[in-house]
Enzyme design. Structure first.
Site, PDB file in Angstrom:
ATOM      1  N   HIS A 129       0.804  -1.230   0.000  1.00 26.51           N
ATOM      2  CA  HIS A 129       0.000   0.000   0.000  1.00 26.51           C
ATOM      3  C   HIS A 129       0.835   1.277   0.000  1.00 26.51           C
ATOM      4  CE1 HIS A 129       0.965  -0.119   4.261  1.00 26.51           C
ATOM      5  NE2 HIS A 129       0.616   1.141   4.320  1.00 26.51           N
TER       6      HIS A 129
HETATM    7  C1  UD1 Z   1      -2.361   5.443   5.669  1.00 21.25           C
HETATM    8  C2  UD1 Z   1      -1.081   5.952   6.336  1.00 21.25           C
HETATM    9  C3  UD1 Z   1      -0.012   4.871   6.270  1.00 21.25           C
HETATM   10  C4  UD1 Z   1      -0.536   3.560   6.821  1.00 21.25           C
HETATM   11  C5  UD1 Z   1      -1.801   3.186   6.074  1.00 21.25           C
HETATM   12  C6  UD1 Z   1      -2.386   1.890   6.575  1.00 21.25           C
HETATM   13  C7  UD1 Z   1      -0.567   8.360   6.191  1.00 21.25           C
HETATM   14  C8  UD1 Z   1       0.259   9.373   5.503  1.00 21.25           C
HETATM   15  N1  UD1 Z   1      -0.555   7.135   5.650  1.00 21.25           N
HETATM   16  O1  UD1 Z   1      -2.068   5.252   4.293  1.00 21.25           O
HETATM   17  O2  UD1 Z   1       1.102   5.279   7.031  1.00 21.25           O
HETATM   18  O3  UD1 Z   1       0.462   2.584   6.669  1.00 21.25           O
HETATM   19  O4  UD1 Z   1      -2.760   4.227   6.259  1.00 21.25           O
HETATM   20  O5  UD1 Z   1      -3.462   1.484   5.762  1.00 21.25           O
HETATM   21  O6  UD1 Z   1      -1.190   8.667   7.174  1.00 21.25           O
HETATM   22  N2  UD1 Z   1      -9.408   4.916   1.401  1.00 21.25           N
HETATM   23  C9  UD1 Z   1     -10.548   4.182   1.341  1.00 21.25           C
HETATM   24  N3  UD1 Z   1     -11.155   3.868   2.517  1.00 21.25           N
HETATM   25  C10 UD1 Z   1     -10.681   4.254   3.723  1.00 21.25           C
HETATM   26  C11 UD1 Z   1      -9.514   5.020   3.767  1.00 21.25           C
HETATM   27  C12 UD1 Z   1      -8.878   5.341   2.598  1.00 21.25           C
HETATM   28  O7  UD1 Z   1     -11.021   3.797   0.294  1.00 21.25           O
HETATM   29  O8  UD1 Z   1     -11.285   3.921   4.752  1.00 21.25           O
HETATM   30  C13 UD1 Z   1      -8.724   5.246   0.124  1.00 21.25           C
HETATM   31  C14 UD1 Z   1      -8.991   6.651  -0.322  1.00 21.25           C
HETATM   32  O9  UD1 Z   1      -9.040   6.656  -1.715  1.00 21.25           O
HETATM   33  C15 UD1 Z   1      -7.745   7.398   0.104  1.00 21.25           C
HETATM   34  C16 UD1 Z   1      -6.674   6.318  -0.029  1.00 21.25           C
HETATM   35  O10 UD1 Z   1      -7.327   5.107   0.312  1.00 21.25           O
HETATM   36  O11 UD1 Z   1      -7.512   8.519  -0.651  1.00 21.25           O
HETATM   37  C17 UD1 Z   1      -5.499   6.530   0.874  1.00 21.25           C
HETATM   38  O12 UD1 Z   1      -5.924   6.661   2.235  1.00 21.25           O
HETATM   39  P1  UD1 Z   1      -4.995   7.488   3.297  1.00 21.25           P
HETATM   40  O13 UD1 Z   1      -5.552   7.367   4.661  1.00 21.25           O
HETATM   41  O14 UD1 Z   1      -4.755   8.852   2.771  1.00 21.25           O
HETATM   42  O15 UD1 Z   1      -3.617   6.756   3.192  1.00 21.25           O
HETATM   43  P2  UD1 Z   1      -3.243   5.211   3.225  1.00 21.25           P
HETATM   44  O16 UD1 Z   1      -2.622   4.864   1.932  1.00 21.25           O
HETATM   45  O17 UD1 Z   1      -4.367   4.357   3.710  1.00 21.25           O
END
Ligand code: UD1
Length: 380
Positions: free
Chosen positions: A208
């Site tokens: 991820h």
């Molecule tokens: C985040 C953390 C990362 C952690 C990871 C675990 C930061 C910078 N990154 O990354 O350190 O290892 O979580 O999973 O804080 N999305 C969904 N559903 C959700 C949440 C997110 O579909 O419930 C999608 C959205 O399109 C979003 C993307 O995932 O834009 C990324 O989510 P985000 O929380 O920004 O970062 P992660 O890649 O999950």
């Protein structure tokens, strides 16, 4: 006697395993009281609700519902919505865990309100500022009042950055507390039957990190290596939403014996991990969990902020190129690492965190045990 009120902040999937054991000890403590804030950085049931159920977390006292956004938007939104909560709760401290955007945002809010910040999992460094988490780690540690550390490199890194020694406490690893707490439930999980893999050899994949999944060429390179590994051992790949979006854009064709799945909750994933022959991952927490379980782990990154998993555990840094990953895989087959469990990854980290909190607030408790505080002469 008035209890000291601590706000525990969690926002994203890896935070929940760290907050669960902490809340258990805080909620049964006579001197401290805990308020749980969920920032809503992760909001899908697969990444959040299922983890609350699996970890028996109480519903949050405050849900900030920040959702997704750019780093600036997400960090700012947590700050805007958390500040009034910290003020209204009249908190005596804010506990933040890990290195996600919610961690940094909450630490900033508390520090600016002159409320003490306790950072759990402090001091880890990849020395790679290209990782958003590295920026979160460095900044959170710089403004924390007490820094609770999982492995001894954490102590050294903090001292090198000029953090005074008295603020640093080696407490062990809360992730491993959760793992101990949930292993029995994981053994009862029927996930192996549901996937028709009971008694069969399989490997597990998670990816991820933006650097691995946001760019098609980078992801193709890794998938090429995984396809080859899957000819030797079939791979299960629960796909994070970020990675799913990339795979959809790439219109990925089936390659090798890789089964793409929806993300699992904590208990099912623990069952899968503990029954797997190898785990290929770019996650931080999974490097630690595989070391605790003695399962071989290939970390698909150029660096790790958790070197103890390599030096003492079952982890191998495999890089992100097809040839480096396959070289690490072949090396693992020829010379499997046995590994040992790092010091204080024993399921009792939450009790040590509590001791640090008691001592911070000057609570004189007979239950306070001797802490393995850093001795000046132990630092290189
Ligand atoms: C985040 C953390 C990362 C952690 C990871 C675990 C930061 C910078 N990154 O990354 O350190 O290892 O979580 O999973 O804080 N999305 C969904 N559903 C959700 C949440 C997110 O579909 O419930 C999608 C959205 O399109 C979003 C993307 O995932 O834009 C990324 O989510 P985000 O929380 O920004 O970062 P992660 O890649 O999950």
């Amino acid at each position: 006697m008035k209890k000291h009120k601590l706000i525990c902040v969690a926002g994203a999937r890896p935070n929940f395993m760290k907050v669960a054991p902490l809340l258990r000890v805080l909620r049964s403590d006579r001197h401290l009281e805990a308020v749980l804030v969920h920032t809503g950085q992760h909001y899908d049931d697969q990444l959040s609700g299922q983890f609350f159920r699996d970890l028996e977390l109480p519903p949050p006292d405050h849900h900030l519902c920040v959702g997704s956004g750019s780093h600036a938007q997400q960090t700012a939104e947590v700050m805007k919505r958390l500040e009034p909560v910290v003020i209204a709760e009249d908190a005596d401290g804010v506990i933040v865990v890990g290195d996600v955007n919610s961690t940094l945002a909450a630490a900033l809010v508390a520090a600016k309100l002159q409320v003490p910040v306790f950072h759990i999992e402090a001091g880890l460094r990849s020395f790679d500022r290209g990782m958003p988490e590295e920026i979160n780690r460095v900044l959170t540690d710089a403004i924390s009042d007490a820094l609770l550390v999982t492995e001894d490199t954490g102590q050294k890194n903090l001292l090198n950055e000029g953090i005074p020694e008295y603020r640093i406490h080696l407490v062990g690893n809360l992730m491993i507390d959760s793992l101990h707490h949930s292993l029995a439930s994981a053994r009862r999980s029927d996930v192996l039957q549901r996937l028709h893999i009971a008694g069969k050899r399989f490997g597990l994949v998670t990816l991820h990190r933006p650097s691995n999944v946001d760019h098609p060429e980078a992801l193709e390179e890794i998938l090429g290596a995984l396809a080859e590994i899957s000819e030797a051992v079939p791979l299960l790949f629960p796909v994070h939403p970020r990675t799913r979006a990339s795979l959809d854009r790439m219109q990925k064709r089936q390659n090798g014996r890789i089964t793409y799945l929806e993300p699992f909750g904590y208990i099912d994933f623990l069952s899968l991990m503990s029954n797997s022959s190898v785990v290929c991952t770019d996650s931080g927490g999974i490097q630690e969990e595989t070391t605790a379980l003695g399962i071989p782990c290939l970390t698909l990154r150029e660096n790790t902020e958790r070197p103890v998993t390599i030096e003492q555990g079952t982890n191998t840094l495999a890089g992100v190129r097809r040839n480096t990953i396959l070289a690490a895989w072949n090396e693992m087959l020829e010379h499997p690492k046995t590994g040992r469990i790092p010091p204080l990854w024993d399921g009792a980290a939450a009790a040590r965190c509590l001791t640090v909190l008691h001592s911070y607030f000057g609570i004189d408790s007979e239950q306070i045990q001797a802490l393995p505080l850093l001795a000046a002469n132990a630092v290189a």
